[in-house]
Enzyme design. Structure first.
Site, PDB file in Angstrom:
ATOM      1  N   ASP A  89     -26.361  19.656  -6.856  1.00 53.36           N
ATOM      2  CA  ASP A  89     -27.430  19.462  -5.882  1.00 53.36           C
ATOM      3  C   ASP A  89     -27.578  20.741  -5.069  1.00 53.36           C
ATOM      4  OD1 ASP A  89     -29.289  18.143  -4.101  1.00 53.36           O
ATOM      5  OD2 ASP A  89     -28.300  16.254  -4.640  1.00 53.36           O
ATOM      6  N   ILE A  90     -28.383  20.709  -4.050  1.00 50.84           N
ATOM      7  CA  ILE A  90     -28.495  21.880  -3.193  1.00 50.84           C
ATOM      8  C   ILE A  90     -27.157  22.097  -2.482  1.00 50.84           C
ATOM      9  CG2 ILE A  90     -30.980  21.576  -2.888  1.00 50.84           C
ATOM     10  CD1 ILE A  90     -30.362  20.471  -0.086  1.00 50.84           C
ATOM     11  N   ARG A 140      -9.000  13.443 -28.856  1.00 50.75           N
ATOM     12  CA  ARG A 140      -8.695  12.205 -29.567  1.00 50.75           C
ATOM     13  C   ARG A 140      -7.511  12.454 -30.495  1.00 50.75           C
ATOM     14  NH1 ARG A 140     -12.190  10.938 -26.523  1.00 50.75           N
ATOM     15  NH2 ARG A 140     -13.974   9.551 -26.835  1.00 50.75           N
ATOM     16  N   LEU A 168     -16.920  13.847  -9.659  1.00 49.80           N
ATOM     17  CA  LEU A 168     -18.248  13.587  -9.103  1.00 49.80           C
ATOM     18  C   LEU A 168     -19.345  14.387  -9.784  1.00 49.80           C
ATOM     19  CD1 LEU A 168     -17.316  13.461  -5.310  1.00 49.80           C
ATOM     20  CD2 LEU A 168     -17.902  11.540  -6.784  1.00 49.80           C
ATOM     21  N   LYS A 169     -18.956  15.459 -10.466  1.00 45.93           N
ATOM     22  CA  LYS A 169     -19.932  16.335 -11.127  1.00 45.93           C
ATOM     23  C   LYS A 169     -21.083  16.684 -10.177  1.00 45.93           C
ATOM     24  CE  LYS A 169     -18.976  14.947 -15.911  1.00 45.93           C
ATOM     25  NZ  LYS A 169     -18.000  13.867 -15.721  1.00 45.93           N
TER      26      LYS A 169
END
Length: 439
Positions: A274-275, A385, A270-271
């Site tokens: 926010d507060i 990769r 979700l990364k």
């Protein structure tokens, strides 16, 4: 009153599905094997096999399945139903009596030398509304002849009713053949598997040793459930962690996480950034499902990370602090942070450590230093990769082996696997050939 539109949901509720799966097991009409050694009729093997033909050995089985098919046929309220032998022929008589409806039998191959109708047993009138019943649907090939026979006789086929949709490509087959036949299942193979693993607990998701040995986090980005399922189904017992981002936003936490966790540990990418209160509320939504990990941006600050850690405390969920995205090169790093990516990673890692995070998400370029400075951290490295693979929009990249050699615990791969001709084979190739891991 007739139902005009076939619902998009199965005709059995979740609680009913659980009970049906338990009864099918009890009556030996359902088998499972984590080794995927159960043979399928058209070749190949599977981990779950439903064989309603064997109900002939047990009157209780006939009673159970006949009663189940009553549910959708009563709701459809068709004039008669059509059976496709031989999987459901033992249920047709009891169904006809229970419904007070006549039925038709369509042979897959016409009988030769018959005075009577060689392809259909029973009588119908043009325009009759019917429903075809069968035990399961896989790629849909065996349903083409019955549907065309109904069309040839002027019957209106409302739906194909099956107990289980094995979700193995019938939509594509029907589209290519120009077949307009709604399929209404009692449950999907995924539903069966979920109940075997999660609610009944008789089947293992994966051997814990395989999960411990497998460092691959499979990024399921930009895909829908129909694209994801065939891959994670076959990879379930290898122990891959499943990372979701955009699809989690699309499907929602309470819908996707329980379903996805049937096939592996889930990284809710979700990364959060926010507060503190907002991040806390988000983590409260995650708490009942206890994903393997959730990501938060370390740049959100110490208090924000602490809010995530505290909210998910006791669930086993790891809070992984994202440092500098692997798409950011040195020039962009100076523009955003006024310092090089490695310098910013050092700052953010310190914040994450003070806040009580369980690990970091950082590139292979920084992972060796992070391992040295924070030996107890879980380190996840995106942007890996195989040699020669396209780096796409990633900048700070390296190979899976280099990432693990430099101290990463887990490596994230997405497009290399999901865009491969055979995603399952590519995952297994990287594990065995590049990393020397046998699952």
């Amino acid at each position: 009153m007739k139902m005009k539109v076939i619902p998009k949901v199965p005709w059995l509720f979740q609680e009913e599905q659980r009970d049906v799966v338990a009864r099918l097991l009890e009556l030996k009409l359902l088998k499972f094997d984590n080794g995927r050694s159960l043979p399928l009729k058209k070749g190949g093997t599977t981990d779950v096999y439903i064989n309603l033909r064997d109900a002939r050995d047990n009157p209780e089985g006939i009673e159970l399945v006949s009663g189940l098919f009553e549910i959708p046929l009563r709701r459809l309220n068709v004039k008669r139903f059509v059976e496709v032998p031989d999987s459901v022929s033992c249920f047709a008589g009891p169904l006809s009596l229970a419904l007070r409806r006549s039925y038709l039998t369509i042979r897959e191959q016409a009988k030769e030398g018959r005075v009577a109708d060689a392809t259909m047993i029973g009588h119908s009138s043009e325009g009759d509304e019917v429903a075809i019943i069968d035990d399961v649907i896989t790629d849909g090939a065996s349903k083409i002849v019955p549907w065309r026979e109904c069309v040839r006789r002027g019957l209106t086929t409302r739906a194909l009713v099956v107990l289980v949709d094995r979700q193995q490509g019938w939509q594509d087959k029907f589209a290519k053949e120009g077949i307009n036949l709604p399929v209404w299942p009692g449950m999907t193979l995924h539903d069966v598997r979920r109940h075997l693993i999660q609610t009944l607990g008789v089947m293992k998701r994966c051997d814990p040793k395989a999960e411990e040995a497998n460092p691959i986090i499979l990024a399921l980005d930009g895909k829908n459930w129909d694209e994801i399922l065939p891959v994670i189904d076959q990879l379930r017992t290898t122990g891959c962690i499943l990372k979701v981002n955009d699809y989690l936003f699309d499907q929602g936490i309470s819908n996707l996480l329980p379903n996805l966790s049937v096939y592996g540990r889930v990284m809710a990418d979700l990364k959060c950034h926010d507060i503190s209160n907002t991040v806390e509320n988000t983590c409260k939504r995650l708490r009942p499902y206890a994903p393997w990990a959730v990501t938060v941006h370390a740049s959100g600050g110490e208090e924000m990370i602490k809010a995530a850690v505290k909210t998910l405390e006791g669930t086993g969920t790891k809070i992984l602090a994202v440092t500098v995205l692997t798409s950011i090169d040195e020039t962009t790093g100076k523009e955003i942070y006024t310092r090089l990516p490695i310098e910013q990673v050092r700052v953010l890692a310190g914040i994450a450590k003070r806040a009580g995070a369980h690990g970091l998400v950082c590139s292979v370029h920084e992972v060796a230093e992070m391992r040295n400075v924070y030996p107890s951290f879980t380190l996840v490295t995106p942007g890996v990769r195989s040699p020669g693979e396209d780096t796409h929009d990633q900048q700070r990249v390296d190979t899976p082996k280099a990432a693990l050699d430099n101290g990463a615990n887990f490596i994230v791969g997405g497009r290399q696997f999901l865009n491969a001709i055979d995603p399952v084979a590519e995952v297994k190739r990287v594990l065995t050939e590049e990393l020397g891991i046998t699952i």
